[in-house]
Every structure is written in structure tokens, then in C-alpha cells.
Scaffold this motif. Structure first.
Motif, PDB file in Angstrom:
ATOM      1  N   LEU A  67       5.140   2.987   6.352  1.00 26.30           N
ATOM      2  CA  LEU A  67       4.167   1.915   6.600  1.00 26.30           C
ATOM      3  C   LEU A  67       4.179   1.474   8.052  1.00 26.30           C
ATOM      4  CD1 LEU A  67       4.770  -0.165   3.358  1.00 26.30           C
ATOM      5  CD2 LEU A  67       2.553   0.777   4.062  1.00 26.30           C
ATOM      6  N   ALA A  68       5.374   1.317   8.619  1.00 27.51           N
ATOM      7  CA  ALA A  68       5.461   0.896  10.010  1.00 27.51           C
ATOM      8  C   ALA A  68       4.823   1.923  10.936  1.00 27.51           C
ATOM      9  CB  ALA A  68       6.925   0.668  10.398  1.00 27.51           C
ATOM     10  N   ASN A  69       5.093   3.224  10.673  1.00 27.97           N
ATOM     11  CA  ASN A  69       4.474   4.263  11.501  1.00 27.97           C
ATOM     12  C   ASN A  69       2.971   4.324  11.298  1.00 27.97           C
ATOM     13  OD1 ASN A  69       6.945   4.993  12.559  1.00 27.97           O
ATOM     14  ND2 ASN A  69       7.289   6.652  11.103  1.00 27.97           N
ATOM     15  N   GLU A  72      -6.555  -1.574   8.903  1.00 34.24           N
ATOM     16  CA  GLU A  72      -5.539  -0.724   8.285  1.00 34.24           C
ATOM     17  C   GLU A  72      -4.172  -0.984   8.901  1.00 34.24           C
ATOM     18  OE1 GLU A  72      -6.621   3.400   8.340  1.00 34.24           O
ATOM     19  OE2 GLU A  72      -8.717   2.969   7.850  1.00 34.24           O
ATOM     20  N   ALA A  73      -4.135  -1.142  10.212  1.00 32.90           N
ATOM     21  CA  ALA A  73      -2.865  -1.399  10.892  1.00 32.90           C
ATOM     22  C   ALA A  73      -2.251  -2.704  10.410  1.00 32.90           C
ATOM     23  CB  ALA A  73      -3.076  -1.437  12.402  1.00 32.90           C
ATOM     24  N   LEU A  74      -3.080  -3.750  10.295  1.00 33.51           N
ATOM     25  CA  LEU A  74      -2.571  -5.053   9.875  1.00 33.51           C
ATOM     26  C   LEU A  74      -2.043  -5.000   8.445  1.00 33.51           C
ATOM     27  CD1 LEU A  74      -2.123  -8.039  10.357  1.00 33.51           C
ATOM     28  CD2 LEU A  74      -4.515  -8.454   9.712  1.00 33.51           C
ATOM     29  N   THR A  75      -2.781  -4.353   7.564  1.00 34.88           N
ATOM     30  CA  THR A  75      -2.350  -4.270   6.165  1.00 34.88           C
ATOM     31  C   THR A  75      -1.027  -3.529   6.039  1.00 34.88           C
ATOM     32  OG1 THR A  75      -4.658  -4.302   5.434  1.00 34.88           O
ATOM     33  CG2 THR A  75      -3.011  -3.483   3.870  1.00 34.88           C
ATOM     34  N   ALA A  76      -0.908  -2.395   6.729  1.00 34.25           N
ATOM     35  CA  ALA A  76       0.327  -1.611   6.667  1.00 34.25           C
ATOM     36  C   ALA A  76       1.500  -2.380   7.241  1.00 34.25           C
ATOM     37  CB  ALA A  76       0.143  -0.287   7.405  1.00 34.25           C
ATOM     38  N   ALA A  77       1.255  -3.086   8.332  1.00 36.18           N
ATOM     39  CA  ALA A  77       2.335  -3.843   8.971  1.00 36.18           C
ATOM     40  C   ALA A  77       2.817  -4.983   8.078  1.00 36.18           C
ATOM     41  CB  ALA A  77       1.861  -4.392  10.312  1.00 36.18           C
ATOM     42  N   GLU A  78       1.875  -5.666   7.391  1.00 33.30           N
ATOM     43  CA  GLU A  78       2.264  -6.746   6.480  1.00 33.30           C
ATOM     44  C   GLU A  78       3.189  -6.218   5.383  1.00 33.30           C
ATOM     45  OE1 GLU A  78       1.591  -9.897   6.640  1.00 33.30           O
ATOM     46  OE2 GLU A  78      -0.296 -10.260   7.687  1.00 33.30           O
ATOM     47  N   ALA A  84       5.002  -3.459   5.468  1.00 33.46           N
ATOM     48  CA  ALA A  84       6.262  -2.979   6.049  1.00 33.46           C
ATOM     49  C   ALA A  84       7.236  -4.133   6.232  1.00 33.46           C
ATOM     50  CB  ALA A  84       5.996  -2.283   7.383  1.00 33.46           C
ATOM     51  N   VAL A  85       6.724  -5.265   6.709  1.00 30.06           N
ATOM     52  CA  VAL A  85       7.581  -6.435   6.895  1.00 30.06           C
ATOM     53  C   VAL A  85       8.097  -6.945   5.553  1.00 30.06           C
ATOM     54  CG1 VAL A  85       7.577  -8.869   7.569  1.00 30.06           C
ATOM     55  CG2 VAL A  85       6.610  -7.150   9.100  1.00 30.06           C
ATOM     56  N   GLU A  86       7.237  -6.998   4.587  1.00 25.61           N
ATOM     57  CA  GLU A  86       7.635  -7.499   3.264  1.00 25.61           C
ATOM     58  C   GLU A  86       8.782  -6.663   2.688  1.00 25.61           C
ATOM     59  OE1 GLU A  86       5.879  -7.501  -1.286  1.00 25.61           O
ATOM     60  OE2 GLU A  86       4.504  -7.215   0.393  1.00 25.61           O
ATOM     61  N   ILE A  87       8.632  -5.344   2.741  1.00 21.28           N
ATOM     62  CA  ILE A  87       9.658  -4.466   2.172  1.00 21.28           C
ATOM     63  C   ILE A  87      10.932  -4.517   2.998  1.00 21.28           C
ATOM     64  CG2 ILE A  87      10.234  -2.068   1.666  1.00 21.28           C
ATOM     65  CD1 ILE A  87       7.229  -1.634   1.104  1.00 21.28           C
TER      66      ILE A  87
END
Length: 951
Positions: free
Chosen positions: A660-662, A675-681, A683-686
Motif C-alpha cells: 500500500l505504501a509503495n 488513489e495515492a491518498l486512499t492507499a496511504a490512509e 497503509a497508516v492504519e495497518i
């Protein structure tokens, strides 16, 4: 502690406990154990006066103690010249050398002489002592300011026994941040920890090198050197004994033996020769005999003191009991009085207070308040351990019946199951005594101890594991110890674990003819070597695994293709770490191809490998400047990890968070903001959940060992999330994420500044920018000011890596300050970052660092030039984008060809060409112009440029 001003005075007063302070340096302290290390200004050891003669000759071993400097320094002319050239040479401002050699080789005396010479040359010389033991020296206040010094020399003894994390704390000390030439001399017996230490230093752009202190060989020319050293030592010892004509003692005829390649061995031979001559006895002719002779003289002294009690001497310990105390001190080292009492009580020795008092009379402690000062030098102490334990063949030195039991009690765990604080020293000394060509019977005693509690070897730390790896231990013992080694690695153990695994792998390879098992052993060795910083060795081991599995898969694909794919996935990671980018991409592509076929038939078994291989492929494509392909591969990995994590989150959520971070990074580069924002959110949660958990799952496949999430990963994920939130105009959310990241970053820096200050600076820089754009100018000014301070420290140690961030930080801070003071924005500045780089890249004579200091390329060290070049090429995309945007020009106007990536364009620029030549040891200029003709007087090349085609 901050620098004290000219009129400032520091007073350290201790009513109870330990007191220590420094001026001009940092002080790193454990909350429950005192300082991590101690810094003190070098003071030449006091040379004893003639009135100390009786004290020395009563126990001749005292004459061998390096701190008394009894023997005049002689020889090692080449080493002295090399150290002086290293100190005074050009290159990076900060440089480190790992000086290593076996015990008794003369490292301490050479370093002491070098320290004295450096101090005489105007350098500030500081010594670093590992401070996590039970007893600390009473140093009081240490003024380590560098006012007027020509440079700083920091000497670190026993560097191979420091945990890596403690060394990195030392390397981050602000003492090393001053704009002066700085040299770090690390003394060690073993070279094993050096790659990991070197990597930590090179990350901070410190120049590194190592020097093996050569033994005095037995060649004819070297024999003369041995005899000369013997003669100097003989004469110095004879002066202490009052022998008028030492020439009556001829150099013995056994100095050509291998054992006497050690300087300490020559000194021992000379000392025994002088002592035996004055006593009218004959001297032994081998190392074991010399040690036994000197230890016999120790026992004679204890006996004499005990007998003199009848004449009123305050000494009540018989020699048998004293030998037990000396044995204890050898294993434990100096400790506080209360701890010494407890240790002797553990051995059921009566009147421990009396024993400690009498022992202190024989072995006065270096530090007030300490007891159990060990026998010196270390090698003689190791010999004492070996001669005390049963099984040796030395005649005339009986073993001690209590030694085996005492050893077991002294290294045993306490009632709570915790190992003793001196465990690392005890096992290291025993292992050193058992080293090849010394006391082989000691190996059997170590095996007995480790069979009873094999986990002690791991608890003793990296240095002990390294020492044990050099021994001929029984394979069953090696296997028992290996069972307690952390599966995922541990930074302070990795160097020793790598050495231990290398030794065990040799045994395991010899024990089986199964090629598949050989390949698996090479895979594991590759993982351990990579953890320890041995990147090339890790790559070589993994390539062997791939080669074996490839041959097996060709003959039996159904059986061995899965193992080949897993090995290729490992190879991709290790090739990338070794900067073999193309090899990494090839291995990842092949791994993906195999895993795709396998997963089509059995997704449950093979999808984890496919996901990891796709992640590696994504990284490879990103390195190849192919963000579309990088994103496609990473999104596939993310989908697989997501399915796997639904049923086994502990195993596969780390992989999902990584993917997700990548994905967020690659999406942002492609301007896919949502898409970047959703993936980053996500990644942080996990990542937040993983960090809160106990740690990585210990029962997962080997493929996932390299995936782990920690607080540094969470801070990075939060910082990236803030960038994407800010771009989406979620400004409060961006600031919230950054503030949390800063809080994490400060915690990490408190533990390990060297590793985490760059991360904290990056987070703070983002926070400062967002605060300024949010109208919170006062806080932004404070934050950007802190960023400048951090980058100044970092750039002082690593200008090639941190000069651009420092320049950007200074500009950001000035912009915030100007805005607060009402200074209008300058629209037509005459000097910008972009114009600076255009000018700099288009010449091949100088490099300008973050402090605006200019260096002639031909005067710069080749390694430093290589570091600068790699720094520029790593930032090629960012640099080109800044140039194009800042100057408002097209790529073609900057000379970038169609289809050419930024790194290739940058590599063609005059500065990069010159840096590459210098990194290869060549002059910056080749003597030819870009047109191919010579640069000569009268020839005009004003219109030539890189890539020009001349018909």
C-alpha cells in the motif's frame, strides 16, 4: 550537554552514586544503568618512578600493563606513518579506521603512541569507553570543547564488543559535528562487526577504512625486528630490576616461532628472561611456559603476603582463596563493592569483605570504589582461566579443582532467569582462551556450559557469538545455540549471528550430500549476511542457492521450481541491496513468472511468493524510472496480500502495508491523487496496528522474514499521508498526521539519533512548510529553525548527502522569517537553487558543498567523489524537475534527449563525468574536449557541449 561559554564553569558534585559531565559534547544515558558510554580527554598514562620498583617486581605482570608504559615504544614505523597520513590526509572531513589484530598484537600501545603524537600536533584527543558495565570511572567534568584544535581524534577501544546501537549513538554525538577534521580510530580483535559498523558510518558519509595490524612474521628480516623489540623490552625491564648490564641476557633462539609474532609475546619473553636471570633460574621457552611462569610469580606474591601476616601485615587471605578471587575477577571484570560481595558469596567463599580487601591490595582498581580489578594484560588473564581449568598439558601448573564449578556458578542465571551482567565478558574471555592454537581443552568446558544453557551464547551478545564462531565446537552445541537465534534478526546481534551462521553452515554443508539442502543453507546464510551488512557475501550465497535450485528444477521442475522461485525472490532483494539493479529486476521478473504458473494451480501455497516477488518487481521498475509498470506490479501484490491478510493478518499484513505504501508513492508520481491518498490512509492504519502488536510472526515462511514494520515505518507512512492529504486540501488532517509523525520521530531520535535524525528532519521540514502555508508563522519559524539545526549537524558529517536539504531548509527558514518581518517577496533574485545547479553541473573543476565551500575536484578523495556522484544520481529525477520548473524551461532546453531518463542526462553533465573520473582515481579532466579534440592553448571549445557530434 551544551557548550559552555568562556565564563561558564561546570561543577559535578556527587553525594552518593556516580557523577559525570561533559562540556562541548552530548551525554547519552540509560535511565537505569547510567551512561551508554563515557568520553574523556586523553591524558598520557603516568610513567611510574623508580620508587615503584619493588611494587612492580613483586608481581611482574604489572610491568606488562600497557597503561604503565614500562617498555619504550619501538617498531611499527610503517603503521605509525600510515596512521599519520590517514589523520592528515584530504578527503571527507570525518573518517574512521577499524584497527584490528589478535590480543597481544600491540594495538593499545600503538593507539596510545598515535594519541600522544596527535596531541603534540595540536589535535584534541578524546577516548570513548563503553559505559554499560557495573562500575564507572569517576571522570567528573570533561571539557571537550575544540577551541583552537587542529582536529579531533576519537579513540574507541574494544569496539568489537560494543553493541552496534551503542556505537551509532556515539557516532551521532554532537562532538563529531564540529567543522574540523575528525578521525575515529576503532580498536578491535575481530573484523567481523566491521561491515555493519562501516555501513552505519557510510550512511553518515563518513570515510571508512580498515587496517589489519600485521604480526611479526618469522622471515629473516622480521626476525631481526623481533630481536630488536625483545632487546628494547629487556633493557626497560632490566632498569626496573636494577640490572646494570642487561646485555648478559641474550635474545633466545625461539623467537622465530609463530607464537612470537605477537608483541606481547616478545615482551613476556623479555620479562621472564630478566626475572629469571635476577632469581638465578632458567626461563621457559614456549608461550604456555611463559604464562605459567608469570602466574607462578603471582601466586608466590600472594603467598608472601599471607605469610607476612605473622609479622603484622594486614592481609589474611591464603593463596588458594586468592586464586578463586582472581579467577572471579577475570570472568567478571571490575564491579562495585556490593556486587563483588554478592559474587563471592555466590561461590560460598567465607568473609567476602576480607577477600575483596586483600585482592584490592594485590590488584588496585583503576577506578575508586571498584573491586575485583582483573589481571592484566587480557591475554595473561585468559591463560590463567585456561590453566585453572582441567585438561591442559602444561607441566608444573596444577589445575584448580573448584574452577569448573565456579565458572558454571558465575555465568548462571539468577532466580528470575536473567543472565549476569558480566556474561558477555565471561564467555568472550573463555572463547578467546579457547581460540585456535591456544588452549584446546577450554573448548570442552565451553561446550559443557552451552549444553546446559545454549541460550546464554545469544544472551552474551554479538562479540561472544563471533568469538564462539571461531572455535571448533561440537556441531550439536552449535545447533543448540542456533535454535535460540532470533529468526528475524536483531541489529545488535546480526554481526555475531552472521559469523556463527557462517561457521554452522560449513558443518551443515559437510553433513549432507543433498543439493536442495545445500541451497536452503545458502539462502539462510544470504539472509544473515545481508542483515550483518555483508551485501556482496549475501548476494554470492544467494546466487549459489539459485544456481543449485536452477539445476535441480531443470531435472525435476515439479519438485524444485517453487524453491527456485523463492530463491529468485531473495536474489532480487539482495541484488538491489548490493546496487545490482538490473540483476534485481531480472531475478524479480523470473520469480514472478514461476510463481504465476504455480499459483494458477495452487494459489493457497504460492500466492505469498508471487505477492512478494511482484513487490520486488515494482521496486525494480521504479528504480528503472518506469512508474506505470511499478504501479501495476505493486497493485497486483497489494491485491494478493489483501486476500491473504484476511485469513492470516499477523503473517501478511506487513506485506500489505508495504504494498500500500509503495502504491501510494507510485500513484502520486503518476498524479493519481485520490488513489495515492486512499492507499496511504490504509497503509497508516495497518502499520499502526502492527507497531502496536508484539512483533513479527515467528512461524511464517522464510520469504516474509525481510518484511517488518516498526515505528520508523509508521512515521514515514504518516509523513507521506500528510503530503497526500495536503494535496487534497485536507489541511487539518495533514497537520495532525505530521504532528504524530514528529512525536514518533523524537522518540526514535532519543534512542538512536544516528539512525533517525534524517527522518525527523524530513518530517519537521514538511510540518514547517504546511504551518507556513496555513498562516501559523511563529510555529513555522521555530520548526524550520530546528530543521536547519539538524541538517547543519548532518551536513557537517555527510555533505554530499545533506547539502541540498540544508540549502532548502535555510531557504524555507529565511522565507518564513521574511514573511513574519514583512519583507516583500523577491521576484527577481539573482541567485537561485536552480541557477546554482545549472552553473555547477556545467563545469568540471569544483564541487560546492552545503556550507558554500568550494573544493577542487582534483584535491578531493576518490571515495568522497564517488559518494557525491551517487548522491546526485539518486536525486536525478527530483533535481531535473526542480531545474525545469524553477527555470521555466523545457527538458530539451536543458539538453535532455528524447526518451532519455534524468539519471542518464545527469551522468553526461561535465561535473558528473569529472566526479566519475575522480572516483576511479583519474584526473577530473581527461585532456580531451567533448568534441574529441585535445584542450590546448589557442584551440577554441566555447561552443562544444556534452554529446556533440562532429562530422
Amino acid at each position: 550537554m551544551s557548550d559552555a561559554g568562556p565564563g561558564t564553569r561546570q561543577v559535578v558534585r556527587v553525594d552518593n552514586g556516580f557523577g559525570y559531565g561533559v562540556v562541548g559534547a552530548d551525554l547519552h544515558v540509560f535511565p537505569d544503568r547510567g551512561p551508554v558510554y563515557l568520553l574523556s580527554e586523553y591524558c598520557p598514562p603516568s610513567v611510574p618512578t623508580d620508587q615503584d620498583t619493588a611494587w612492580f617486581t613483586a608481581q611482574p605482570s604489572r610491568l606488562l600493563n600497557a597503561r604503565f608504559r614500562i617498555v619504550d615504544f619501538t617498531g611499527r614505523d610503517r603503521e605509525q606513518a600510515e596512521l599519520a597520513a590517514w589523520r592528515d590526509g584530504g578527503g571527507p572531513r570525518t573518517a574512521a579506521t577499524w584497527l584490528h589484530g589478535p590480543g597481544g598484537q600491540g594495538k593499545t600501545r600503538l593507539a596510545d603512541q598515535f594519541a600522544a603524537d596527535s596531541a603534540a600536533a595540536g589535535w584534541k584527543v578524546v577516548t570513548a569507553t563503553h559505559g554499560s558495565g557495573a562500575i564507572q570511572p569517576h571522570l567528573g567534568s570533561q571539557d571537550l570543547r575544540l577551541d583552537g584544535a587542529a582536529g579531533l581524534l576519537l579513540i574507541i577501544d574494544y569496539a568489537d564488543r560494543w553493541p552496534l546501537s551503542h556505537l551509532t549513538w556515539l557516532f551521532s554525538n554532537k562532538l563529531l559535528d564540529r567543522p574540523l577534521p575528525t578521525r575515529l580510530l576503532l580498536l578491535a580483535r575481530s573484523v567481523t562487526p566491521w561491515p555493519a559498523v562501516r555501513a552505519a558510518l557510510e550512511d553518515a558519509a563518513v570515510g571508512t577504512g580498515d587496517h589489519a595490524l600485521r604480526p611479526l612474521t618469522d622471515r629473516a628480516g622480521e626476525l631481526g625486528e623481533r630481536q630488536a623489540m625483545f632487546t628494547v623490552a629487556r633493557d626497560c625491564f632490566a632498569a626496573r630490576y636494577g640490572l646494570v648490564d642487561p646485555s648478559v641476557i641474550d635474545p633466545p633462539d625461539y623467537l622465530d616461532r609463530p607464537d612470537f609474532g605477537l608483541i606481547l609475546a616478545l615482551h613476556m619473553a623479555a620479562l621472564v628472561a630478566v626475572d629469571a636471570h635476577t632469581r638465578g633460574s632458567s626461563a621457559p621457552s614456549d608461550m604456555a611456559g611463559l604464562s605459567a611462569y608469570l602466574l607462578g610469580r603471582e601466586r608466590r606474591h600472594w603467598t608472601q603476603l599471607y605469610e607476612n601476616r605473622l609479622e603484622g601485615l594486614d592481609f589474611e587471605t591464603p593463596p588458594g582463596a586468592m586464586s578463586q578471587v582472581v579467577f572471579t575477577a577475570t570472568l567478571t571484570g571490575a564491579v562495585a563493592h556490593s556486587e563483588g560481595t554478592a559474587l563471592l558469596s555466590r561461590l560460598d567463599l567465607e568473609r567476602p569483605g576480607r577477600l575483596l580487601a586483600d585482592h584490592t591490595a594485590c590488584y588496585p582498581p583503576q577506578e575508586p570504589g571498584a573491586v575485583l580489578e582483573p589481571l592484566y594484560p587480557d591475554r595473561l588473564a585468559e591463560d590463567f582461566l585456561a590453566l585453572s581449568l582441567p585438561g591442559h598439558e602444561a607441566t608444573g601448573y596444577p589445575t584448580l579443582p573448584w574452577a569448573v564449578d565456579a565458572t558454571g556458578r558465575l555465568i548462571a542465571r539468577d532466580a528470575q532467569g536473567s543472565p549476569p551482567a558480566h556474561l558477555a565478558r565471561a564467555l568472550t574471555f573463555l572463547a578467546s582462551a579457547a581460540a585456535p592454537h591456544r588452549w584446546p581443552h577450554t573448548v570442552r568446558h565451553l561446550e559443557s556450559l552451552l549444553r546446559a544453557d545454549p541460550a546464554l551464547a545469544v544472551a552474551a551478545g554479538s562479540a561472544a557469538l563471533t568469538a564462539l564462531a571461531s572455535l571448533d565446537l561440537d556441531t550439536a552445541v552449535l545447533e543448540a545455540v542456533a535454535a535460540h537465534i532470533p529468526r528475524h534478526g536483531q541489529v545488535d546481534l546480526d554481526a555475531g549471528v552472521a559469523a556463527f551462521t557462517q561457521r554452522l553452515t560449513g558443518h551443515r554443508l559437510a553433513a549432507t550430500d543433498d543439493p536442495a539442502e545445500h541451497a536452503r543453507l545458502y539462502q539462510d546464510l544470504g539472509f544473515r549476511m545481508l542483515r550483518a551488512g555483508h551485501r556482496e557475501e549475501a548476494l554470492a550465497a544467494t546466487e549459489k542457492a539459485v544456481g543449485i535450485f536452477r539445476r535441480l528444477a531443470a531435472a525435476a521442475p515439479t519438485t524444485y521450481e517453487p524453491a527456485l522461485a523463492a530463491a529468485l525472490a531473495d536474489l532480487s532483494e539482495r541484488a538491489l541491496q548490493a546496487d545490482r539493479k538490473e540483476a534485481s529486476r531480472r531475478a524479480a521478473k523470473e520469480a514472478v513468472g514461476i510463481f504465476e504458473r504455480l499459483a494458477a494451480a495452487d494459489p493457497t501455497t504460492y500466492e505469498p511468493g508471487l505477492a512478494l516477488s511482484l513487490s520486488h518487481l515494482g521496486q525494480g521498475m521504479s528504480e528503472a524510472r518506469k512508474p506505470e509498470e511499478a504501479l501495476a506490479a505493486t497493485q497486483r501484490a497489494m491485491g494478493i496480500f489483501q486476500r491473504l491478510a484476511a485469513t492470516a493478518p499477523a503473517l501478511y499484513e506487513p506485506g500489505l502495508a508495504m504494498a500500500l505504501a509503495n502504491t501510494a508513492v507510485y500513484s502520486w508520481k503518476l498524479r493519481r491523487w485520490t488513489e495515492a491518498l486512499t492507499a496511504a490512509e490504509r497503509a497508516v492504519e495497518i502499520t499502526r496496528r502492527l507497531v502496536a502488536a508484539a512483533g513479527p510472526a515467528m512461524d511464517g515462511p522464510d520469504l516474509t522474514r525481510s518484511i517488518a514494520m516498526d515505528e520508523a515505518g509508521l512515521a514515514t507512512a504518516l509523513t507521506n499521508l500528510a503530503t497526500y492529504r495536503w494535496g487534497a486540501r485536507h489541511r487539518d488532517g495533514a497537520l495532525s498526521a505530521l504532528r504524530e509523525a514528529v512525536e514518533i520521530g523524537r522518540r526514535l531520535v532519543a534512542v538512536n539519533p544516528a539512525a533517525h535524525e534524517p527522518l525527523l528532519a524530513t518530517i519537521l521540514a514538511s510540518l514547517g512548510t504546511c504551518l507556513a502555508q496555513s498562516g501559523q508563522g511563529k510555529e513555522a519559524l521555530a520548526v524550520t529553525g530546528e530543521v536547519v539545526e539538524i541538517y547543519r549537524r548532518l551536513a557537517a558529517r555527510g555533505p554530499s548527502e545533506f547539502e541540498e536539504p540544508l540549502r532548502e531548509a535555510c531557504e524555507a527558514h529565511e522565507a518564513v522569517r521574511d514573511r513574519l518581518s514583512g519583507v516583500p517577496k523577491e521576484n527577481d533574485r539573482t541567485w537561485t537553487l536552480e541557477e546554482h545547479y545549472v552553473t555547477l553541473l556545467n563545469q568540471d573543476e569544483v564541487w560546492q558543498d552545503a556550507q558554500d565551500r568550494r573544493h577542487r575536484l582534483d584535491d578531493m578523495d576518490a571515495q568522497y567523489c564517488g559518494n557525491v556522484l551517487r548522491f546526485l544520481l539518486r536525486r536525478a529525477d527530483v533535481l531535473f524537475e526542480k531545474l525545469a520548473d524553477g527555470l521555466g524551461t523545457s527538458p530539451e532546453s536543458l539538453g535532455r534527449w528524447e526518451g532519455e531518463d534524468a539519471e542518464t542526462w545527469l551522468a553526461r553533465q561535465p561535473l558528473a563525468v569529472a566526479l566519475r573520473r575522480r572516483s576511479e582515481g583519474k584526473p577530473a579532466r581527461s585532456g580531451l574536449c567533448y568534441c574529441g579534440y585535445g584542450i590546448q592553448p589557442g584551440w577554441q571549445h566555447d561552443h562544444c557541449y556534452p554529446g556533440i557530434i562532429v562530422d
